[in-house]
Design an enzyme around this catalytic site. Structure first.
Site, PDB file in Angstrom:
ATOM      1  N   LYS A  21       0.833  -1.197   0.000  1.00 31.93           N
ATOM      2  CA  LYS A  21       0.000   0.000   0.000  1.00 31.93           C
ATOM      3  C   LYS A  21       0.872   1.253   0.000  1.00 31.93           C
ATOM      4  O   LYS A  21       0.584   2.221  -0.721  1.00 31.93           O
ATOM      5  CB  LYS A  21      -0.920  -0.003   1.219  1.00 31.93           C
ATOM      6  CG  LYS A  21      -1.937   1.130   1.243  1.00 31.93           C
ATOM      7  CD  LYS A  21      -2.731   1.143   2.533  1.00 31.93           C
ATOM      8  CE  LYS A  21      -3.596  -0.078   2.696  1.00 31.93           C
ATOM      9  NZ  LYS A  21      -4.448   0.003   3.918  1.00 31.93           N
ATOM     10  N   LEU A  74     -16.026  12.603   7.510  1.00 33.31           N
ATOM     11  CA  LEU A  74     -15.959  12.476   6.054  1.00 33.31           C
ATOM     12  C   LEU A  74     -17.138  11.679   5.514  1.00 33.31           C
ATOM     13  O   LEU A  74     -17.556  10.683   6.095  1.00 33.31           O
ATOM     14  CB  LEU A  74     -14.660  11.788   5.638  1.00 33.31           C
ATOM     15  CG  LEU A  74     -13.345  12.402   6.127  1.00 33.31           C
ATOM     16  CD1 LEU A  74     -12.173  11.665   5.515  1.00 33.31           C
ATOM     17  CD2 LEU A  74     -13.287  13.873   5.818  1.00 33.31           C
ATOM     18  N   ARG A  75     -17.641  12.116   4.377  1.00 31.73           N
ATOM     19  CA  ARG A  75     -18.635  11.356   3.626  1.00 31.73           C
ATOM     20  C   ARG A  75     -17.947  10.731   2.421  1.00 31.73           C
ATOM     21  O   ARG A  75     -17.316  11.439   1.631  1.00 31.73           O
ATOM     22  CB  ARG A  75     -19.767  12.267   3.142  1.00 31.73           C
ATOM     23  CG  ARG A  75     -20.549  12.970   4.238  1.00 31.73           C
ATOM     24  CD  ARG A  75     -21.424  14.049   3.630  1.00 31.73           C
ATOM     25  NE  ARG A  75     -20.603  15.095   3.014  1.00 31.73           N
ATOM     26  CZ  ARG A  75     -21.062  16.010   2.150  1.00 31.73           C
ATOM     27  NH1 ARG A  75     -22.335  15.979   1.785  1.00 31.73           N
ATOM     28  NH2 ARG A  75     -20.259  16.929   1.650  1.00 31.73           N
ATOM     29  N   LYS A 106     -18.769  11.717  17.044  1.00 27.62           N
ATOM     30  CA  LYS A 106     -18.870  11.039  15.750  1.00 27.62           C
ATOM     31  C   LYS A 106     -19.860   9.878  15.794  1.00 27.62           C
ATOM     32  O   LYS A 106     -20.712   9.724  14.921  1.00 27.62           O
ATOM     33  CB  LYS A 106     -17.494  10.528  15.310  1.00 27.62           C
ATOM     34  CG  LYS A 106     -17.511   9.676  14.027  1.00 27.62           C
ATOM     35  CD  LYS A 106     -18.069  10.439  12.838  1.00 27.62           C
ATOM     36  CE  LYS A 106     -18.239   9.575  11.591  1.00 27.62           C
ATOM     37  NZ  LYS A 106     -16.994   9.018  11.075  1.00 27.62           N
ATOM     38  N   GLY A 118     -35.534   3.761   0.828  1.00 27.25           N
ATOM     39  CA  GLY A 118     -35.006   2.831  -0.165  1.00 27.25           C
ATOM     40  C   GLY A 118     -34.390   1.609   0.479  1.00 27.25           C
ATOM     41  O   GLY A 118     -34.877   1.095   1.491  1.00 27.25           O
ATOM     42  N   GLY A 133     -25.379   1.230   4.420  1.00 29.60           N
ATOM     43  CA  GLY A 133     -24.341   0.202   4.534  1.00 29.60           C
ATOM     44  C   GLY A 133     -22.999   0.891   4.675  1.00 29.60           C
ATOM     45  O   GLY A 133     -22.897   1.978   5.231  1.00 29.60           O
ATOM     46  N   CYS A 181     -19.054   2.408   8.046  1.00 31.39           N
ATOM     47  CA  CYS A 181     -19.240   3.281   9.215  1.00 31.39           C
ATOM     48  C   CYS A 181     -20.554   3.042   9.930  1.00 31.39           C
ATOM     49  O   CYS A 181     -20.566   2.519  11.044  1.00 31.39           O
ATOM     50  CB  CYS A 181     -19.119   4.750   8.796  1.00 31.39           C
ATOM     51  SG  CYS A 181     -17.458   5.232   8.284  1.00 31.39           S
TER      52      CYS A 181
END
Length: 476
Positions: A35, A154-155, A245, A294, A298, A301
């Site tokens: 990585k 964060l999104r 959070k 809907g 998922g 998070c």
């Protein structure tokens, strides 16, 4: 400033690149050498819009590099962000914080002088204090370590913008007397001493005398651009910062499951959940966000965080405070089964032998993340029931194939739809929302559609000859 970011998964790699974009000298660290090599070559290990360009720009500018060497990280900076994963513990709802403990064990013995370790990961309340105690036992006699917590918000799909232009910055520090919203500049004496560049030199220590919280001084400097633009800076105790959070995620999950629970009532009564959501969203006390009924939520998070929140409440003896989250989780799971049931109905009572096209497998658009993906869960359930499932997703198929290698993965939407008896919109990528329903009708064996995200213009699809089913709606 010189900073390190320990852990280069979704959170860490994004945070490192964005800190470099803000002008800081950043060293990212990970134990995975492959990585690290990929990141040093400008290739992020996941899909996030805008991140590859940011990564390459700052690598080329010399503001960003990645390593596996903890000793180098200890010399490189006095501020170290912890961004390692906290997955759900196998066989339990609780979070696994062992990677955080491992990072402290690897870093703390190398530190000399004053250092600040700033947690970014989502953790059970009480984790920061435990890590402070661990760091204190491992610190050299010439080192002092302050553990602070700066939760991320964060999104996925919007992480770069959320990092560079946050709506708030929360910092938990030791022995903070009260949570005070403050945006004024830090006192000059509280700012860290200027440091000379260079990854191998000893970075020295902060200016003396040390302020009550080196972390607050350091983070005001690190986030100076955001603070200058008026971003709220909330300083709290450690426990409050840890809870912010997970509480935010629990609230959002509850809001999603609430509208999905109402959609069950809509299906039983003939009401339209889309129109109902629009009406609710116009109430300023509620707002329109996260009211899209809907297939449910998922990703890495929300599901694990609400479960870990429940588990921690139980450990603290206040489990009844969060028992409602069990139903939030259950409602979310029921939406997946409801789509499977609708598929059976569309296929005459059984899906065995039918070809079903799944549009989407990532848990949300603009992401390749398939962790706890509702779309992939439905695809797997249909395949287990005997359906021939063809999946197409613009970004998520490589990750999906590792979890469900027996599914068919198509190279485009048309290929997935070709010969299908049923089409399911499972992830609302713009590419799918823009599909021409007339052209799509020519690809399939039977023009049947389940809009599991309530994202498509139903009248246009019906006009093209499609039979459309959707969650929370009765469509003629």
């Amino acid at each position: 400033m010189h900073v390190t970011v320990i852990g280069t998964g979704y959170l860490g790699a994004t945070h490192a690149a964005c800190l470099a974009q803000l002008g800081h000298q950043v060293l990212g660290l990970d134990t995975d050498a492959h990585k690290v090599a990929a990141l040093n070559s400008g290739t992020p290990p996941f899909f996030e819009p805008g991140l590859p360009e940011l990564l390459r720009r700052n690598l080329a500018a010399g503001r960003l590099q990645f390593t596996t060497d903890y000793a180098l990280a200890a010399r490189y900076a006095n501020v170290h962000f912890l961004a390692v994963g906290t997955p759900q513990r196998p066989g339990s709802y609780a979070a696994d914080v062992s990677f955080l403990h491992a990072a402290i064990r690897a870093l703390a013995p190398h530190l000399r002088g004053h250092h600040v370790i700033v947690g970014k990961s989502t953790v059970p309340v009480g984790t920061a204090q435990a890590l402070q105690e661990l760091a204190d036992t491992l610190a050299a006699p010439t080192a002092t370590i302050e553990l602070a917590w700066n939760p991320e918000f964060l999104r996925e799909g919007h992480a770069v913008a959320d990092s560079l232009r946050p709506d708030r910055i929360v910092l938990g520090v030791q022995a903070c007397p009260a949570a005070v919203l403050s945006q004024h500049p830090a006192p000059e004496a509280a700012k860290p001493a200027k440091q000379q560049p260079g990854p191998s030199a000893d970075r020295g220590s902060f200016a003396e005398p040390a302020p009550p919280s080196l972390a607050e001084a350091a983070l005001r400097d690190i986030y100076a651009q955001a603070l200058a633009q008026g971003t709220a800076f909330l300083v709290t105790d450690l426990q409050t910062a840890e809870l912010v959070k997970v509480s935010a995620n629990a609230f959002l999950a509850t809001k999603i499951s609430f509208i999905n629970a109402v959609s069950e009532i809509c299906e039983a009564t003939g009401a339209d959940v889309v129109a109902l959501s629009q009406a609710l969203g116009l109430d300023q006390r509620i707002g329109p966000h996260f009211l899209g009924a809907g297939l449910g939520f998922g990703g890495g998070c929300l599901p694990k965080d609400i479960r870990a929140f429940m588990a921690r409440a139980g450990e603290l003896g206040v489990d009844q405070a969060l028992t409602f989250l069990r139903e939030v989780d259950a409602i979310n799971q029921r939406r997946r089964q409801r789509v499977v049931d609708l598929a059976r109905e569309a296929c005459g009572g059984a899906v065995r032998g039918h070809r079903i096209a799944m549009l989407g497998c990532a848990f949300k658009p603009n992401s390749d993340d398939v962790r706890d993906s509702p779309a992939l869960a439905v695809a797997g359930a249909l395949a287990l029931a005997g359906a021939q499932v063809a999946v197409y997703d613009p970004q998520g198929m490589a990750n999906a194939a590792q979890e469900y290698p027996t599914l068919e993965y198509a190279d485009c939407a048309a290929s997935a739809l070709r010969g299908a008896h049923l089409v399911i919109l499972a992830t609302e990528w713009q590419e799918f929302c823009d599909l021409d329903p007339h052209a799509a009708a020519g690809w399939v064996a039977c023009p049947q559609l389940i809009d599991a995200r309530n994202a498509l213009p139903v009248p246009a699809w019906q006009a093209a000859g499609w039979t459309v089913r959707a969650l929370g709606r009765t469509l003629d």
